[in-house]
Write a protein that holds these residues in place. Structure first.
Motif, PDB file in Angstrom:
ATOM      1  N   UNK A 347       0.839  -1.197   0.000  1.00  0.00           N
ATOM      2  CA  UNK A 347       0.000   0.000   0.000  1.00  0.00           C
ATOM      3  C   UNK A 347       0.873   1.246   0.000  1.00  0.00           C
ATOM      4  N   UNK A 348       0.857   1.988  -1.102  1.00  0.00           N
ATOM      5  CA  UNK A 348       1.527   3.280  -1.179  1.00  0.00           C
ATOM      6  C   UNK A 348       0.606   4.353  -0.586  1.00  0.00           C
ATOM      7  N   UNK A 349       0.951   5.601  -0.819  1.00  0.00           N
ATOM      8  CA  UNK A 349       0.086   6.700  -0.381  1.00  0.00           C
ATOM      9  C   UNK A 349      -1.263   6.587  -1.092  1.00  0.00           C
ATOM     10  N   UNK A 350      -2.337   6.703  -0.335  1.00  0.00           N
ATOM     11  CA  UNK A 350      -3.683   6.596  -0.900  1.00  0.00           C
ATOM     12  C   UNK A 350      -4.469   7.855  -0.562  1.00  0.00           C
ATOM     13  N   UNK A 351      -5.529   8.094  -1.327  1.00  0.00           N
ATOM     14  CA  UNK A 351      -6.334   9.299  -1.134  1.00  0.00           C
ATOM     15  C   UNK A 351      -7.491   9.111  -0.169  1.00  0.00           C
ATOM     16  N   UNK A 352      -7.786   7.883   0.200  1.00  0.00           N
ATOM     17  CA  UNK A 352      -8.906   7.647   1.106  1.00  0.00           C
ATOM     18  C   UNK A 352      -8.538   6.519   2.057  1.00  0.00           C
ATOM     19  N   UNK A 353      -9.017   6.593   3.295  1.00  0.00           N
ATOM     20  CA  UNK A 353      -8.708   5.526   4.254  1.00  0.00           C
ATOM     21  C   UNK A 353      -9.322   4.184   3.885  1.00  0.00           C
ATOM     22  N   UNK A 354     -10.388   4.195   3.076  1.00  0.00           N
ATOM     23  CA  UNK A 354     -11.028   2.946   2.695  1.00  0.00           C
ATOM     24  C   UNK A 354     -10.109   2.038   1.895  1.00  0.00           C
ATOM     25  N   UNK A 355      -9.300   2.623   1.007  1.00  0.00           N
ATOM     26  CA  UNK A 355      -8.382   1.814   0.213  1.00  0.00           C
ATOM     27  C   UNK A 355      -7.310   1.191   1.095  1.00  0.00           C
ATOM     28  N   UNK A 370      -0.382   3.419   9.631  1.00  0.00           N
ATOM     29  CA  UNK A 370       0.939   3.807   9.132  1.00  0.00           C
ATOM     30  C   UNK A 370       0.863   4.184   7.658  1.00  0.00           C
ATOM     31  N   UNK A 371       0.082   3.444   6.877  1.00  0.00           N
ATOM     32  CA  UNK A 371      -0.030   3.744   5.447  1.00  0.00           C
ATOM     33  C   UNK A 371      -0.613   5.128   5.206  1.00  0.00           C
ATOM     34  N   UNK A 372      -1.490   5.579   6.090  1.00  0.00           N
ATOM     35  CA  UNK A 372      -2.118   6.885   5.909  1.00  0.00           C
ATOM     36  C   UNK A 372      -1.201   8.037   6.300  1.00  0.00           C
ATOM     37  N   UNK A 373      -0.048   7.739   6.883  1.00  0.00           N
ATOM     38  CA  UNK A 373       0.911   8.789   7.234  1.00  0.00           C
ATOM     39  C   UNK A 373       1.919   9.052   6.121  1.00  0.00           C
ATOM     40  N   UNK A 374       1.898   8.256   5.047  1.00  0.00           N
ATOM     41  CA  UNK A 374       2.834   8.462   3.933  1.00  0.00           C
ATOM     42  C   UNK A 374       2.468   9.756   3.210  1.00  0.00           C
ATOM     43  N   UNK A 375       3.430  10.631   3.037  1.00  0.00           N
ATOM     44  CA  UNK A 375       3.188  11.938   2.429  1.00  0.00           C
ATOM     45  C   UNK A 375       3.445  11.888   0.923  1.00  0.00           C
TER      46      UNK A 375
END
Length: 433
Positions: A347-355, A370-375
């Motif tokens: 999982x790279x940077x994503x635009x929504x928490x659902x992904x 952790x994935x949601x903290x990728x800038x």
């Protein structure tokens, strides 16, 4: 003599600093073992007691409450004792130490204190795991290895690709023999296409058939046509390619059944069919429909065929690498079933928490956060699952498009032929004409 000795000492000091800086930049592992590790060990041992006190890791042998006559008196323990730790052991770019928990303590307390330990020890990161009951393993990483992902190395194996470097400093390897199917999620410009290019360059040198499905007109995977055994650039072609692969899969089943084996890897070399890796760029293009009966039928066919390959292909040498910007149940009912067959997750940077939840949530809840903290600046950085069921941050090796295309052309002679797919695409082209 005084000024001469002083000048000589300053010259020696400057030389040591210059050499030390060169070693740190060009031989970071040597610098860590010679200088960084001893200094960090001293810092860990000197600050452990105070860090344990300030972060509620130390407890008293006496309970924090007692009886005074008929009254229950509560208060903080006066003489707390820090947990016992082992001597820090050096790793390639960090150190590890084991902590023996006090009675009643849980690893969650240490997870909350990890950020404080980072600052106390002056390291890049501290990871907390519990290898067995009553013990906590603290893994400290001295510097960020993701800044230089090209330094990692790994032995070459069939269906194994060196993708980049893990946060721990080890090699990030995608081994399709161990984890046969993978799901890669990531927003635009997050590093997803770079990872696919890296994967193709690694597999191009091996006796492996690469089949591309790129319903964006082949803009991404079309660059590597010289090394691809087949390329589908629209959903109709994808249905034809996947259908041919399912037919080929059934033929492989017959070969294994006749030989009395359970997988192609138990067959003799002369009878073993070539392994096939199916690369799907943008899974949503296969599942979304415009509402027409024909479009819905094609989407349903793609869903069914992909699911069959995911369920049965591992033992037969058929592997899936599915990538997409958005992965969710809203794409169709077959997405969740397919996801269950894709054991490897990236999982790279994503635009929504659902992904992020769809990609990593069923494996580890911490990985989702952790994935949601990728800038946006951390292109190529991803959270990936490990063989032990855990997760880690990692970064793929930057592979320029020119290098990937050049590698595909260089090894175009190793492209295996897949007659079943060629016949299916030829028949489809004849129908269109």
């Amino acid at each position: 003599m005084g000024p001469i000795l002083l000048a000589f000492a300053l010259a020696v000091l400057a030389w040591v600093l210059v050499v030390g800086d060169l070693v740190r930049r060009h031989r970071p592992v040597w610098h860590w073992y010679l200088i960084g590790y001893p200094v960090t060990v001293c810092r860990v041992l000197a600050t452990w007691h105070k860090a344990a006190m300030l972060n509620d890791l130390a407890v008293s042998r006496r309970p924090p409450r007692g009886l005074l006559g008929d009254l229950v008196v509560k208060g903080d323990p006066l003489r707390p004792i820090a947990p016992r730790i082992s001597f820090p052991r050096a790793t390639r770019m960090g150190l590890t130490l084991t902590v023996r928990l006090h009675a009643g303590q849980t690893p969650m307390t240490y997870i909350k204190a990890a950020e404080a330990l980072v600052h106390a020890w002056r390291v890049h990161a501290v990871r907390v795991t519990s290898p067995e009951r009553g013990l906590v393993l603290l893994t400290a990483t001295a510097t960020d290895p993701l800044q230089r992902p090209g330094l990692a190395t790994a032995p070459a194996e069939l269906l194994s690709a060196l993708i980049g470097v893990m946060e721990s400093g080890g090699a990030w390897v995608m081994n399709l023999r161990l984890v046969p199917h993978w799901l890669i999620a990531g927003a635009t410009r997050s590093g997803k296409s770079t990872l696919l290019a890296r994967l193709i360059t690694q597999l191009a040198t091996q006796p492996v058939a690469l089949v591309g499905i790129d319903c964006k007109g082949g803009m991404e995977l079309g660059l590597f046509t010289t090394r691809l055994s087949a390329l589908a650039t629209c959903r109709r072609e994808a249905v034809a390619v996947l259908s041919a692969l399912v037919v080929d899969m059934q033929e492989r089943m017959s070969v294994c059944r006749s030989a009395g084996v359970r997988s192609i890897w138990e067959l003799p070399d002369k009878l073993r069919p070539v392994p096939v890796v199916v690369l799907v760029d943008e899974i949503a293009e296969l599942y979304l429909s415009d509402g027409t009966r024909e479009s819905k039928a094609e989407a349903e066919q793609c869903s069914t065929l992909l699911l069959r390959i995911g369920q049965l292909g591992a033992a037969l040498g058929l592997h899936l690498v599915v990538a997409g910007q958005r992965v969710g149940s809203d794409l169709g009912p077959g997405v969740t079933a397919l996801r269950a067959q894709l054991g490897g997750r990236i999982c790279h940077r994503v635009n929504d928490p659902g992904t992020a939840e769809m990609t990593l949530g069923d494996l580890n809840k911490d990985a989702v956060a952790v994935a949601q903290t990728i800038t946006a600046e951390e292109r190529g950085v991803a959270v990936c699952t490990g063989l032990d069921g855990g997760w880690s941050r990692a970064r793929s090796h930057l592979t320029p498009t020119e290098e990937a295309v050049s590698t595909a052309r260089k090894y175009s002679g190793k492209t295996p032929e897949l007659p079943a797919i060629e016949r299916a695409l030829a028949a489809l082209e004849g129908e269109i004409k």
